[in-house]
Design an enzyme around this catalytic site. Sequence first.
Site, PDB file in Angstrom:
ATOM      1  N   ASP A  22       0.783  -1.256   0.000  1.00 43.66           N
ATOM      2  CA  ASP A  22       0.000   0.000   0.000  1.00 43.66           C
ATOM      3  C   ASP A  22       0.812   1.302   0.000  1.00 43.66           C
ATOM      4  OD1 ASP A  22      -1.532  -2.121   0.836  1.00 43.66           O
ATOM      5  OD2 ASP A  22      -2.242  -1.182   2.657  1.00 43.66           O
ATOM      6  N   GLN A  38       4.080   0.667   2.283  1.00 46.61           N
ATOM      7  CA  GLN A  38       4.306  -0.578   2.999  1.00 46.61           C
ATOM      8  C   GLN A  38       5.501  -1.277   2.356  1.00 46.61           C
ATOM      9  OE1 GLN A  38       2.107  -2.273   5.771  1.00 46.61           O
ATOM     10  NE2 GLN A  38       2.634  -0.110   5.898  1.00 46.61           N
ATOM     11  N   TRP A 282      -4.003  -8.961  -3.776  1.00 47.07           N
ATOM     12  CA  TRP A 282      -3.533  -9.901  -2.747  1.00 47.07           C
ATOM     13  C   TRP A 282      -3.597 -11.363  -3.181  1.00 47.07           C
ATOM     14  CZ3 TRP A 282      -0.184  -9.091   0.689  1.00 47.07           C
ATOM     15  CH2 TRP A 282      -0.112  -7.898   1.405  1.00 47.07           C
TER      16      TRP A 282
HETATM   17  C1  FRU Z   1      -3.970  -3.618   2.663  1.00 45.18           C
HETATM   18  C2  FRU Z   1      -3.319  -4.044   3.967  1.00 45.18           C
HETATM   19  C3  FRU Z   1      -3.692  -3.075   5.075  1.00 45.18           C
HETATM   20  C4  FRU Z   1      -2.567  -3.251   6.048  1.00 45.18           C
HETATM   21  C5  FRU Z   1      -1.390  -3.480   5.127  1.00 45.18           C
HETATM   22  C6  FRU Z   1      -0.350  -4.386   5.687  1.00 45.18           C
HETATM   23  O1  FRU Z   1      -3.313  -4.078   1.538  1.00 45.18           O
HETATM   24  O2  FRU Z   1      -3.742  -5.362   4.286  1.00 45.18           O
HETATM   25  O3  FRU Z   1      -4.971  -3.295   5.626  1.00 45.18           O
HETATM   26  O4  FRU Z   1      -2.383  -2.148   6.882  1.00 45.18           O
HETATM   27  O5  FRU Z   1      -1.910  -4.007   3.935  1.00 45.18           O
HETATM   28  O6  FRU Z   1       0.801  -4.405   4.902  1.00 45.18           O
END
Ligand code: FRU
Length: 446
Positions: A22, A38, A282
């Site tokens: 993200d 992320q 995902w």
């Molecule tokens: C969305 C997510 C978020 C979480 C993050 C973890 O893609 O699952 O909800 O904060 O990725 O990496």
Amino acid sequence: MRYFEEHRPVYHFSCKKGWLNDPNGLIYYNGYFHLFYQHYPGGVTHGPMHWGHARSRNLLDWEELPIALYPDENGMIFSGSIVYDRDNTGKFGNGKKETLVAVFTHDQICRGEKIQYQSLAYSTDGGMSFKKYAGNPVLDFGLSDFRDPKVFWYAREEKWIMLTAALNKILIFSSRDLREWEKESAFSTEDMQKNEIWECPDLCVLKDGEGRKKWVLIVSQNTLDYAKTGIRYFIGDFDGNHFVDETGGDRLWMDFGRDNYAAATFEETKDRIVQLGWMNCWAYAQKVPEEGFRGSMTIPRELFLLETPNGTRMGQKPAREIFDNIHIQRLTENKVVQDVLNGIFEIEPQGDRGEIFIKNEYETLSVSFDYKKGWISVDRSGLCCNLGDEFAELRKMRFWMKEDRKILLVVDTTSIEIFAAGGEAVGTFQFFPERPFQTLEVRMEE
Ligand code: FRU
């Protein structure tokens, strides 16, 4: 900075090494668009999450900077947002006026159980370095799914608003100082199935066809096994306490592709809303080919509202910086174009129907459209890679803006983003051919 591996996109941000998901903490500050994300620098799958950091002046050329947030004794650093605390309401940084405050989720395993809570970090040097707040966490209910805080300033009542995702609900909180939070309300819809969850909420203001301001709630929707994913939106009103959806009825999706998730909007962009998503899904994100790095962001997009015969809908177009910096090739008749590894193409069909193929000698991704009936579809089943049903399934979208026939394609090494029907129909698709796709073929009804 640009790198040149086989799967490295040119127009899209990807990190030099490691895993990325993200976008986080998007903010325009002091002439730079800051993109945090992320990030797991130690591998190419989801791992102990950090916040990576990059910045850009033009939303196209990105400079990767040192990691902004590392995991700590409170857990891994999951998604969140950043605000510019203009009036220093949080009194961070020894009373220094200019602070950027990051609000993020700590994800922790505590006595064998997952627990998530919200924490803060602040920067007094324009986002180049962050200090974690000593009083973390600031919001903790002992919940295992409670994450992705989006914070913004609600000027009318001079307070901060935070949205978080908690399974199939969006929880809304408010605060005067970013440290103490009070619950305002919860938003959900009856159509949410038991196994469906929401992540990464966002709330922004867009103008409708009559110039009225509308609040638009954007949430990424997933299933607990991370299979069916996408971004939904609701158009309605927010009064500082509650969000009320005025669209009702059908589920509205931002993207008819699978590869746009966890999208977030930049803070402080004033007259426009610019959004960026994680260009992945995902269901297969951890299986796509890697070369020491895995994952990239979508092209930045400007959001607007469209009045269609079927009601008000979200519209999207690439951010203006993309048009300012990349030459657009216009195609108005049937053509085969070679060397299309990266490029932006604008196709203007004269007739109602047509097809667009991007391909190599033996693999093809096909786009089909019918402006009379109002639909567009993408088929990735002609690719050799085996990334599961979610990758290979046909994706189709109905649209109502049938008059605006231009189709814009952003093609970049392993992805295509399609903007059709005046921005009503937008689809993001990755592809991983065994040999690079270098041919674009347009076949339209005359
Ligand atoms: C969305 C997510 C978020 C979480 C993050 C973890 O893609 O699952 O909800 O904060 O990725 O990496």
